[in-house]
Design a protein around this motif. Structure first.
Motif, PDB file in Angstrom:
ATOM      1  N   ALA A 162       2.336   1.768  -3.449  1.00  0.00           N
ATOM      2  CA  ALA A 162       1.340   2.165  -4.442  1.00  0.00           C
ATOM      3  C   ALA A 162       0.833   3.577  -4.212  1.00  0.00           C
ATOM      4  O   ALA A 162       0.632   4.339  -5.164  1.00  0.00           O
ATOM      5  CB  ALA A 162       0.172   1.183  -4.429  1.00  0.00           C
ATOM      6  N   LEU A 163       0.638   3.984  -2.961  1.00  0.00           N
ATOM      7  CA  LEU A 163      -0.003   5.259  -2.663  1.00  0.00           C
ATOM      8  C   LEU A 163       0.972   6.375  -2.316  1.00  0.00           C
ATOM      9  O   LEU A 163       0.692   7.532  -2.595  1.00  0.00           O
ATOM     10  CB  LEU A 163      -1.018   5.083  -1.530  1.00  0.00           C
ATOM     11  CG  LEU A 163      -2.121   4.061  -1.800  1.00  0.00           C
ATOM     12  CD1 LEU A 163      -3.001   3.891  -0.587  1.00  0.00           C
ATOM     13  CD2 LEU A 163      -2.940   4.469  -3.017  1.00  0.00           C
ATOM     14  N   LEU A 164       2.058   6.058  -1.686  1.00  0.00           N
ATOM     15  CA  LEU A 164       3.089   7.020  -1.284  1.00  0.00           C
ATOM     16  C   LEU A 164       2.512   8.243  -0.565  1.00  0.00           C
ATOM     17  O   LEU A 164       2.750   9.386  -0.915  1.00  0.00           O
ATOM     18  CB  LEU A 164       3.946   7.456  -2.483  1.00  0.00           C
ATOM     19  CG  LEU A 164       5.274   8.107  -2.131  1.00  0.00           C
ATOM     20  CD1 LEU A 164       6.163   7.123  -1.386  1.00  0.00           C
ATOM     21  CD2 LEU A 164       5.991   8.640  -3.347  1.00  0.00           C
ATOM     22  N   ARG A 165       1.736   7.977   0.454  1.00  0.00           N
ATOM     23  CA  ARG A 165       1.194   9.034   1.306  1.00  0.00           C
ATOM     24  C   ARG A 165       1.737   8.824   2.710  1.00  0.00           C
ATOM     25  O   ARG A 165       1.886   7.684   3.163  1.00  0.00           O
ATOM     26  CB  ARG A 165      -0.333   8.963   1.347  1.00  0.00           C
ATOM     27  CG  ARG A 165      -0.958   9.330   0.043  1.00  0.00           C
ATOM     28  CD  ARG A 165      -2.464   9.518   0.228  1.00  0.00           C
ATOM     29  NE  ARG A 165      -3.057   9.838  -1.038  1.00  0.00           N
ATOM     30  CZ  ARG A 165      -3.965   9.109  -1.638  1.00  0.00           C
ATOM     31  NH1 ARG A 165      -4.416   8.015  -1.084  1.00  0.00           N
ATOM     32  NH2 ARG A 165      -4.453   9.481  -2.796  1.00  0.00           N
ATOM     33  N   PRO A 166       1.998   9.886   3.446  1.00  0.00           N
ATOM     34  CA  PRO A 166       2.503   9.726   4.814  1.00  0.00           C
ATOM     35  C   PRO A 166       1.582   8.903   5.706  1.00  0.00           C
ATOM     36  O   PRO A 166       2.043   8.171   6.570  1.00  0.00           O
ATOM     37  CB  PRO A 166       2.624  11.167   5.323  1.00  0.00           C
ATOM     38  CG  PRO A 166       2.786  11.989   4.092  1.00  0.00           C
ATOM     39  CD  PRO A 166       1.988  11.292   3.027  1.00  0.00           C
ATOM     40  N   SER A 167       0.275   8.994   5.471  1.00  0.00           N
ATOM     41  CA  SER A 167      -0.668   8.234   6.295  1.00  0.00           C
ATOM     42  C   SER A 167      -0.561   6.728   6.046  1.00  0.00           C
ATOM     43  O   SER A 167      -0.966   5.928   6.883  1.00  0.00           O
ATOM     44  CB  SER A 167      -2.104   8.693   6.037  1.00  0.00           C
ATOM     45  OG  SER A 167      -2.449   8.472   4.681  1.00  0.00           O
ATOM     46  N   VAL A 168       0.004   6.336   4.914  1.00  0.00           N
ATOM     47  CA  VAL A 168       0.178   4.921   4.593  1.00  0.00           C
ATOM     48  C   VAL A 168       1.627   4.496   4.847  1.00  0.00           C
ATOM     49  O   VAL A 168       1.886   3.348   5.177  1.00  0.00           O
ATOM     50  CB  VAL A 168      -0.217   4.649   3.127  1.00  0.00           C
ATOM     51  CG1 VAL A 168      -0.049   3.199   2.757  1.00  0.00           C
ATOM     52  CG2 VAL A 168      -1.644   5.087   2.864  1.00  0.00           C
ATOM     53  N   GLN A 169       2.558   5.432   4.703  1.00  0.00           N
ATOM     54  CA  GLN A 169       3.967   5.098   4.911  1.00  0.00           C
ATOM     55  C   GLN A 169       4.283   4.851   6.381  1.00  0.00           C
ATOM     56  O   GLN A 169       5.092   3.981   6.694  1.00  0.00           O
ATOM     57  CB  GLN A 169       4.865   6.209   4.376  1.00  0.00           C
ATOM     58  CG  GLN A 169       4.981   6.200   2.876  1.00  0.00           C
ATOM     59  CD  GLN A 169       5.953   7.260   2.385  1.00  0.00           C
ATOM     60  OE1 GLN A 169       6.057   8.320   2.997  1.00  0.00           O
ATOM     61  NE2 GLN A 169       6.635   6.962   1.305  1.00  0.00           N
ATOM     62  N   ALA A 214       0.836  -1.207   0.000  1.00  0.00           N
ATOM     63  CA  ALA A 214       0.000   0.000   0.000  1.00  0.00           C
ATOM     64  C   ALA A 214       0.869   1.255   0.000  1.00  0.00           C
ATOM     65  O   ALA A 214       0.572   2.229  -0.705  1.00  0.00           O
ATOM     66  CB  ALA A 214      -0.928  -0.013   1.216  1.00  0.00           C
ATOM     67  N   ALA A 215       1.937   1.245   0.787  1.00  0.00           N
ATOM     68  CA  ALA A 215       2.818   2.419   0.835  1.00  0.00           C
ATOM     69  C   ALA A 215       3.520   2.641  -0.498  1.00  0.00           C
ATOM     70  O   ALA A 215       3.715   3.788  -0.918  1.00  0.00           O
ATOM     71  CB  ALA A 215       3.839   2.254   1.951  1.00  0.00           C
ATOM     72  N   LEU A 240      10.197   3.549   2.544  1.00  0.00           N
ATOM     73  CA  LEU A 240      10.036   2.135   2.204  1.00  0.00           C
ATOM     74  C   LEU A 240      11.366   1.377   2.262  1.00  0.00           C
ATOM     75  O   LEU A 240      11.376   0.146   2.276  1.00  0.00           O
ATOM     76  CB  LEU A 240       9.422   1.980   0.817  1.00  0.00           C
ATOM     77  CG  LEU A 240       7.953   2.361   0.710  1.00  0.00           C
ATOM     78  CD1 LEU A 240       7.478   2.267  -0.726  1.00  0.00           C
ATOM     79  CD2 LEU A 240       7.126   1.473   1.601  1.00  0.00           C
ATOM     80  N   ALA A 241      12.462   2.106   2.325  1.00  0.00           N
ATOM     81  CA  ALA A 241      13.761   1.450   2.458  1.00  0.00           C
ATOM     82  C   ALA A 241      13.852   0.667   3.771  1.00  0.00           C
ATOM     83  O   ALA A 241      14.607  -0.303   3.864  1.00  0.00           O
ATOM     84  CB  ALA A 241      14.883   2.473   2.378  1.00  0.00           C
ATOM     85  N   PHE A 242      13.074   1.060   4.765  1.00  0.00           N
ATOM     86  CA  PHE A 242      13.050   0.309   6.025  1.00  0.00           C
ATOM     87  C   PHE A 242      12.521  -1.109   5.827  1.00  0.00           C
ATOM     88  O   PHE A 242      12.760  -1.989   6.651  1.00  0.00           O
ATOM     89  CB  PHE A 242      12.199   1.028   7.082  1.00  0.00           C
ATOM     90  CG  PHE A 242      12.863   2.224   7.663  1.00  0.00           C
ATOM     91  CD1 PHE A 242      13.867   2.084   8.614  1.00  0.00           C
ATOM     92  CD2 PHE A 242      12.506   3.500   7.262  1.00  0.00           C
ATOM     93  CE1 PHE A 242      14.489   3.187   9.158  1.00  0.00           C
ATOM     94  CE2 PHE A 242      13.121   4.613   7.798  1.00  0.00           C
ATOM     95  CZ  PHE A 242      14.123   4.464   8.740  1.00  0.00           C
TER      96      PHE A 242
END
Length: 189
Positions: free
Chosen positions: A34-41, A31-32, A118-120
């Motif tokens: 695909a969406l790249l939003r702070p609320s999903v990251q 999801a993170a 997302l590197a985490f």
């Protein structure tokens, strides 16, 4: 195909925990990416961090269990970390399959969005490796060590004996210290 989370499969609870962790990671990281939003990251980073810490703890616990078992059992690293000949096929396929899914998901999601949080995600597969190690340390089947004539596992030489090249134990001369490098000629009479 047999369900690896059945109660009669050794370590079914660990396999279930691995399945849950893998599912959470794939969903949040996907999801993170695909969406790249702070609320999903943020949840993706939290799940990756939690899986990393949980993997470190389970790896250490499993390794300590294996160290304890190694006193009487011959534990090979390939059997401990990759379940080579130490796990039933159903457990081996499930645990290594979930580890593979974690590695692929981590690489794909981190490469889709490089230089982001997302590197985490590349830390998360330690969860799978830790669960594999813990499973193997608790439930793995390893060969018993061969016993010497004195009833101790071979390779364990104590301070009262020495082993020659043929593997035979001889009594050490107790009149001299164990690390004395003097020869018979150098000793005073």
């Amino acid at each position: 195909m047999t369900d690896p989370t059945r109660a009669d499969v050794p370590g079914a609870r660990l396999i279930q925990a691995d399945l849950i962790g893998t599912g959470l990671f794939v969903i949040t990281a996907g999801a993170a990416a695909a969406l790249l939003r702070p609320s999903v990251q943020a949840p993706a980073v939290a799940v990756s961090g939690a899986l990393f810490v949980g993997g470190c703890l389970s790896f250490a616990w499993g390794f300590l269990l294996a160290v304890e078992r190694s006193r009487t059992e011959a534990i090979e690293l390939s059997s401990l970390f990759f379940l080579k000949e130490s796990a039933p096929p159903v457990a081996r396929r499930a645990l290594l399959g979930l580890l593979t899914v974690q590695v692929i998901a981590a690489i794909v999601t981190a490469s889709v969005r490089p230089f982001t949080s997302l590197a985490f995600g590349v830390l998360a597969p330690l969860w799978g490796l830790g669960i594999v190690t813990l499973w193997s340390g608790r439930y793995g089947a390893f060969a018993q060590k061969a016993l010497s004539t004195q009833g101790r596992p071979r390779g364990g030489v104590d301070a009262t004996e020495k082993t020659d090249e043929a593997g035979k134990a001889d009594e050490i001369d107790s009149s001299r210290p164990p690390h004395d490098s003097t020869t018979e000629q150098d000793r005073p009479e």
